[in-house]
Scaffold this active site. Structure first.
Site, mmCIF file in Angstrom:
data_model
loop_
_atom_site.group_PDB
_atom_site.id
_atom_site.type_symbol
_atom_site.label_atom_id
_atom_site.label_comp_id
_atom_site.label_asym_id
_atom_site.label_seq_id
_atom_site.Cartn_x
_atom_site.Cartn_y
_atom_site.Cartn_z
ATOM 1 N N LYS A 97 -1.089 -8.612 -9.585
ATOM 2 C CA LYS A 97 -2.178 -8.871 -10.528
ATOM 3 C C LYS A 97 -1.850 -10.087 -11.402
ATOM 4 C CE LYS A 97 -4.067 -5.596 -8.477
ATOM 5 N NZ LYS A 97 -4.203 -4.179 -8.655
HETATM 6 C C1 PLP Z 1 -4.498 -2.838 -8.027
HETATM 7 C C2 PLP Z 1 -5.735 -2.054 -8.139
HETATM 8 C C3 PLP Z 1 -5.725 -0.698 -8.518
HETATM 9 C C4 PLP Z 1 -4.469 0.093 -8.689
HETATM 10 O O1 PLP Z 1 -3.545 -0.501 -9.529
HETATM 11 P P1 PLP Z 1 -2.047 0.076 -9.567
HETATM 12 O O2 PLP Z 1 -1.509 -0.461 -10.845
HETATM 13 O O3 PLP Z 1 -1.351 -0.480 -8.358
HETATM 14 O O4 PLP Z 1 -2.127 1.547 -9.530
HETATM 15 C C5 PLP Z 1 -6.935 -0.054 -8.686
HETATM 16 N N1 PLP Z 1 -8.102 -0.679 -8.471
HETATM 17 C C6 PLP Z 1 -8.162 -1.973 -8.094
HETATM 18 C C7 PLP Z 1 -9.485 -2.621 -7.921
HETATM 19 C C8 PLP Z 1 -6.975 -2.689 -7.898
HETATM 20 O O5 PLP Z 1 -7.037 -3.958 -7.504
#
Ligand code: PLP
Length: 377
Positions: A184
């Site tokens: 992210k």
């Molecule tokens: C990355 C992501 C998640 C989950 O995030 P984590 O921190 O890995 O649990 C949920 N929804 C979307 C749209 C994502 O891109």
């Protein structure tokens, strides 16, 4: 000499943060402590002073947000058929039913006409996704939610630093969840947070992330319900603090790189470009669609041929959620959400991360154009 392999994304952790982590490791306090409180305070400041509680993943954040909002058995939650599977899984785990609707082919975001059509007396919430960091139409979202008295749990996992009409995602709205996974825009290695909530809901979030326990005095504790454990560590929080300080710079760079893709492909792009968005887009990903009907190669072969040219290509996401076994078991089937299904088949994520050079974008565009030209039917 050939150029080094270009991955589709890579986190950028600066030396100051690495030093800071070393200090935390030497401090003797590694689990949730002062750095978690600092990280939450910094996130809260970033989100206009709203309450923030961190968890070990955005998956936990989303699940806890649903539970804190009182959503569970017998409830329906409207959500897009194209997202990371966690978006729907948390609805099921909370005991509710995910009601899928289709997304825009280019925005990848939930189609609000279909949201309105999907509302039933059982609908309790909408869980939209700001896909690739492109904000959904927040005016329309909150107008629908207000009219039908629905809660909104925003899956903003990809949207930190995005804004809508100049207001940051997270600084307004109902419950908003960010992710700090390494892919992210900012990372705490693993991690996530919930922004918003009434004082009672914030207390619920604290209970859900730590055994349902509340301390009454130094030697007295109660367990209010049987919860799990999802509290962030101080090590992770220190990484997050260093990252948050760089977020605006990271996102400005991502916007420059994305703008380069759009300008190089201004005329006759060999791919179907995603919606461009405006200054409020954090450019989390650059994910065009491949024109598979006009190609002699599959997506897998495209990815292989790009790798041979030293370029990493991701897929977000390889299937619409309703096509997974777990969701077919709930009665969903192929053909229900054509855009989500097509995106699942055709999407590819091209490299976009802050440490890239503009010339790396040129390289990706050249390689993509070349691979697709050679593969044309
Ligand atoms: C990355 C992501 C998640 C989950 O995030 P984590 O921190 O890995 O649990 C949920 N929804 C979307 C749209 C994502 O891109």
């Amino acid at each position: 000499m050939s150029k080094p392999f270009l991955p589709f994304t890579r986190p950028a952790i600066d030396e100051e943060t690495i030093q800071g982590v070393a200090e935390v490791l030497r401090s003797g306090w590694l689990a949730s402590g002062p750095h978690v409180r600092k990280f939450e305070a910094a996130l809260s400041e970033y989100c206009g002073g709203r309450p923030v509680r961190t968890q070990t993943s955005a998956t936990a954040s989303l699940e806890h947000a649903l539970l804190a909002a009182g959503i569970g058995a017998g409830d329906e939650v409207i959500t897009p058929a194209m997202s990371f599977v966690a978006t729907a899984n948390v609805i099921v785990r909370a005991g509710a039913r995910p009601v899928f609707v289709d997304v825009g082919l280019d925005t990848r975001n939930i189609d609000f006409d279909q949201v309105e059509a999907a509302i039933t007396p059982r609908t309790r919430a909408i869980m939209p996704v700001h896909f690739a960091g492109l904000p959904v139409d927040m005016d329309r979202l909150y107008a629908i939610a207000g009219r039908h008295r629905l809660r909104v749990i925003e899956d903003a996992a990809q949207a930190i630093g995005s804004s809508w009409r100049g207001q940051r995602i997270g600084s307004f709205g109902d419950l908003v969840c960010f992710s700090f996974h390494p892919n992210k825009n900012v990372t705490s290695i693993e991690g996530g947070c919930v922004v918003g909530g009434s004082p009672e809901e914030v207390q619920e979030l604290e209970l859900h992330r730590f055994h349902g326990q509340r301390k009454r005095a130094e030697d007295e504790v109660d367990t209010l319900f049987a919860a799990g454990k999802a509290n962030l560590s101080d090590v992770a929080a220190r990484v997050g603090l260093g990252q948050l300080a760089a977020l605006e710079r990271f996102n400005a760079r991502r916007r420059e790189l994305a703008a380069r893709y759009f300008s190089l492909w201004e005329q006759d792009p060999p791919v179907r470009l995603p919606a461009r968005g405006d200054e409020g887009h954090n450019c989390h990903m650059f994910a065009p669609l491949l024109p598979l009907e006009r190609l002699r190669i599959s997506r897998r072969q495209f990815i292989e041929q790009m790798a041979e040219r030293g370029i990493g290509v991701g897929v977000h996401y390889a299937s619409a959620i309703h096509l997974f076994t777990a969701y077919r078991a709930l009665g969903y089937r192929g053909g229900q959400f054509p855009n989500a299904e097509r995106i699942g088949r055709e999407t590819v994520t091209l490299p976009l991360f802050p440490a890239m050079e503009l010339s790396d974008v040129d390289r990706v565009v050249e390689a993509t154009t070349d691979v697709l030209r050679r593969a044309a039917k």
